[in-house]
Design a protein around this motif. Structure first.
Motif, mmCIF file in Angstrom:
data_model
loop_
_atom_site.group_PDB
_atom_site.id
_atom_site.type_symbol
_atom_site.label_atom_id
_atom_site.label_comp_id
_atom_site.label_asym_id
_atom_site.label_seq_id
_atom_site.Cartn_x
_atom_site.Cartn_y
_atom_site.Cartn_z
ATOM 1 N N VAL A 82 0.861 -1.179 0.000
ATOM 2 C CA VAL A 82 0.000 0.000 0.000
ATOM 3 C C VAL A 82 0.899 1.230 0.000
ATOM 4 N N LYS A 83 0.542 2.218 -0.806
ATOM 5 C CA LYS A 83 1.356 3.448 -0.890
ATOM 6 C C LYS A 83 0.688 4.587 -0.117
ATOM 7 N N LEU A 84 -0.645 4.623 -0.161
ATOM 8 C CA LEU A 84 -1.355 5.786 0.359
ATOM 9 C C LEU A 84 -2.504 5.365 1.265
ATOM 10 N N ALA A 85 -2.619 6.026 2.413
ATOM 11 C CA ALA A 85 -3.779 5.839 3.291
ATOM 12 C C ALA A 85 -4.718 7.015 3.072
ATOM 13 N N VAL A 86 -5.969 6.696 2.741
ATOM 14 C CA VAL A 86 -6.990 7.724 2.543
ATOM 15 C C VAL A 86 -7.854 7.729 3.800
ATOM 16 N N LEU A 87 -7.731 8.790 4.592
ATOM 17 C CA LEU A 87 -8.481 8.883 5.851
ATOM 18 C C LEU A 87 -9.757 9.659 5.632
ATOM 19 N N LEU A 88 -10.890 8.966 5.721
ATOM 20 C CA LEU A 88 -12.181 9.609 5.490
ATOM 21 C C LEU A 88 -12.837 9.974 6.813
ATOM 22 N N PHE A 89 -13.125 11.254 6.968
ATOM 23 C CA PHE A 89 -13.813 11.752 8.163
ATOM 24 C C PHE A 89 -14.908 12.687 7.713
ATOM 25 N N SER A 90 -16.115 12.510 8.256
ATOM 26 C CA SER A 90 -17.227 13.368 7.834
ATOM 27 C C SER A 90 -17.246 14.647 8.666
ATOM 28 N N VAL A 91 -17.745 15.712 8.046
ATOM 29 C CA VAL A 91 -17.864 16.967 8.784
ATOM 30 C C VAL A 91 -19.188 17.024 9.555
ATOM 31 N N ARG A 92 -20.149 16.154 9.186
ATOM 32 C CA ARG A 92 -21.449 16.034 9.862
ATOM 33 C C ARG A 92 -21.934 14.591 9.773
ATOM 34 N N GLU A 93 -22.705 14.164 10.780
ATOM 35 C CA GLU A 93 -23.385 12.846 10.787
ATOM 36 C C GLU A 93 -22.451 11.692 10.424
ATOM 37 N N PRO A 94 -21.524 11.252 11.220
ATOM 38 C CA PRO A 94 -21.201 11.776 12.544
ATOM 39 C C PRO A 94 -20.331 13.038 12.454
ATOM 40 N N ASP A 95 -20.368 13.853 13.525
ATOM 41 C CA ASP A 95 -19.561 15.070 13.556
ATOM 42 C C ASP A 95 -18.075 14.735 13.528
ATOM 43 N N LEU A 96 -17.303 15.673 13.037
ATOM 44 C CA LEU A 96 -15.855 15.487 12.906
ATOM 45 C C LEU A 96 -15.214 15.246 14.273
ATOM 46 N N ARG A 122 -19.587 17.315 2.777
ATOM 47 C CA ARG A 122 -19.521 18.774 2.769
ATOM 48 C C ARG A 122 -20.919 19.392 2.612
ATOM 49 N N ASP A 123 -21.791 18.695 1.839
ATOM 50 C CA ASP A 123 -23.138 19.227 1.568
ATOM 51 C C ASP A 123 -23.978 19.376 2.833
ATOM 52 N N LEU A 124 -23.632 18.604 3.908
ATOM 53 C CA LEU A 124 -24.408 18.694 5.156
ATOM 54 C C LEU A 124 -23.937 19.842 6.045
ATOM 55 N N ALA A 125 -22.867 20.504 5.645
ATOM 56 C CA ALA A 125 -22.297 21.525 6.541
ATOM 57 C C ALA A 125 -21.998 22.828 5.802
ATOM 58 N N GLU A 126 -22.861 23.154 4.835
ATOM 59 C CA GLU A 126 -22.626 24.371 4.046
ATOM 60 C C GLU A 126 -22.516 25.611 4.934
ATOM 61 N N GLU A 127 -23.331 25.611 6.028
ATOM 62 C CA GLU A 127 -23.330 26.813 6.880
ATOM 63 C C GLU A 127 -22.070 26.905 7.748
ATOM 64 N N ILE A 197 -26.750 5.312 8.733
ATOM 65 C CA ILE A 197 -26.190 5.586 10.054
ATOM 66 C C ILE A 197 -27.269 5.416 11.109
ATOM 67 N N SER A 198 -26.915 4.740 12.166
ATOM 68 C CA SER A 198 -27.821 4.680 13.308
ATOM 69 C C SER A 198 -27.595 5.960 14.101
ATOM 70 N N MET A 199 -28.598 6.824 14.099
ATOM 71 C CA MET A 199 -28.432 8.113 14.779
ATOM 72 C C MET A 199 -28.263 7.923 16.287
ATOM 73 N N ARG A 200 -28.882 6.869 16.792
ATOM 74 C CA ARG A 200 -28.797 6.635 18.240
ATOM 75 C C ARG A 200 -27.350 6.323 18.630
ATOM 76 N N LEU A 201 -26.731 5.442 17.838
ATOM 77 C CA LEU A 201 -25.351 5.047 18.155
ATOM 78 C C LEU A 201 -24.334 5.983 17.504
ATOM 79 N N GLY A 202 -24.792 6.681 16.460
ATOM 80 C CA GLY A 202 -23.859 7.580 15.766
ATOM 81 C C GLY A 202 -22.807 6.849 14.974
ATOM 82 N N ARG A 203 -23.103 5.614 14.573
ATOM 83 C CA ARG A 203 -22.104 4.920 13.731
ATOM 84 C C ARG A 203 -22.808 3.976 12.768
ATOM 85 N N GLY A 204 -22.175 3.699 11.656
ATOM 86 C CA GLY A 204 -22.772 2.801 10.658
ATOM 87 C C GLY A 204 -22.475 1.352 10.994
#
Length: 301
Positions: A82-96, A122-127, A197-204
C-alpha cells in the motif's frame, strides 16, 4: 514464470491479477491460486497486494510460487505494498472527531505510508464553511494533504480519483462517514452496499468482511477494509509516539533532555512551541491523552 498481484484472499485461495510491463493488466482474467506449502514452512503468508510469481495448473487454476519483496506491509488490515492511506472523516453525521483523526494519523505515520485526509459530507455543513476551512488549514500547516468532498454532489471526487491513479491505497476512517458512497462515486457501476447511520449510536454498521483490492481505473486499486476500525497502541512503543506527530519531529532534537516526553520537562522545545501557539491546542492535548493511554496499557499487559 508469469508475475501478478494478489487482489483477493478468501478461504485459502489467492486471486491473482496478471502484471504486464510491471502494471496490473485490466484485460487479463483473474487466476484462482493456491499457495505452495513452502510458505507455511518458512512462516510466510501471502497477503493481498503482494506481487507474486505463479504457475498455471492444468485445470485453469494456478499456484503461487514466490513472493516478491514488499514495499510496505500492514498488519491490520493485512495488505502489502500500500502506498497511500486515505483517511475519510465526515464533517457532519457523525460530527468530525479530531481525536480519532489524530489517532489514525499516529498509526499511519508509524506504518510509513503517505496520507491524504478526505473530509466528506460537505453538503451537510454548508453553513459551517469557516469551521471546515480551519480544520483544513490546521492539517495542511502540519504538512498533510486535505480534500473536502461530497459524495452527494460529487465535488472533490475527480481530484481524489487522480490522486489514486497507479497505486494501491487503503481507505480508513470513522464508521458511517460514507466510505462506500465515496467508492461508488469513484467507480461507476460498483454499487457497494452502503449502511445507513444509526443516529442513536452515531455509527454505521460494518458492511465489509474481507480485504479485497478494487480496480478503480487508471491503474489504481483500493483496499476497502474494516481493519483500521479497532485502533489500539499495542504495537507502538510510547517512546515512538512523538515521532508520529509531524510537527514535533523538527523540535524534539532541540529539547534540553534526550528522551524528552514533551509533557513537563524544562527546556522542552515542543512545550515552548505549543505555548507560543505554533502547535495547535487539539494536537498537543491529543498527544498527552495518547501518551497516558499507552502508559496505562503498558501497566495492564
Amino acid at each position: 514464470m508469469p508475475e501478478g498481484v494478489i487482489v483477493k484472499a478468501l478461504s485459502g485461495y489467492y486471486y491473482v491479477k496478471p502484471l504486464r510491463e510491471g502494471k496490473i493488466s485490466p484485460e487479463d482474467e483473474i487466476v484462482q491460486c493456491r499457495a505452495r506449502g513452502i510458505f507455511k514452512k518458512r512462516g510466510q503468508s501471502p497477503l493481498v497486494g503482494d506481487r507474486v510469481l505463479y504457475s498455471l495448473t492444468e485445470n485453469g487454476e494456478g499456484t503461487v510460487d514466490e513472493l516478491r519483496p514488499r514495499d510496505s506491509e500492514l498488519i491490520r488490515p493485512p495488505v502489502a505494498n500500500v502506498k497511500l492511506a486515505v483517511l475519510l472523516f465526515s464533517v457532519r453525521e457523525p460530527d468530525l472527531n479530531l481525536q480519532l483523526l489524530d489517532k489514525f494519523l499516529v498509526h499511519i505515520e508509524h506504518s510509513g505510508l503517505e496520507t491524504i485526509i478526505v473530509l466528506t459530507k460537505r453538503d451537510l455543513a454548508e453553513e459551517d464553511g469557516e469551521g471546515i476551512a480551519q480544520v483544513k488549514e490546521l492539517y495542511e500547516r502540519i504538512g498533510y494533504e486535505v480534500l473536502v468532498t461530497s459524495s452527494r454532489t460529487g465535488s472533490g471526487s475527480g481530484e481524489l480519483r487522480k490522486r489514486l491513479a497507479g497505486i494501491i491505497s487503503v481507505f480508513a476512517g470513522q464508521s458511517g462517514v460514507g466510505k462506500s458512497s465515496m467508492l461508488n462515486r469513484l467507480v461507476p457501476g460498483l454499487s457497494l452496499e452502503t449502511s445507513e447511520i444509526s443516529m442513536r449510536l452515531g455509527r454505521g454498521r460494518h458492511t465489509t468482511r474481507h480485504v479485497e483490492l478494487m480496480d478503480i481505473g487508471d491503474g489504481g486499486y483500493v483496499a476497502d477494509t474494516p481493519g483500521f476500525s479497532q485502533l489500539d497502541f499495542l504495537e507502538l512503543g510510547v517512546e515512538e509516539l512523538s515521532s508520529c506527530f509531524r510537527e514535533f519531529v523538527p523540535l524534539a532534537s532541540e529539547c534540553k533532555f534526550r528522551g524528552c516526553s514533551h509533557l513537563h520537562e524544562p527546556g522542552c522545545r515542543v512545550i515552548e512551541a505549543w505555548e507560543a501557539g505554533e502547535i495547535a491546542d487539539s494536537r498537543y492535548e491529543h498527544y498527552k491523552q495518547f501518551f497516558t493511554e499507552m502508559k496505562d496499557k503498558k501497566r495492564r499487559y
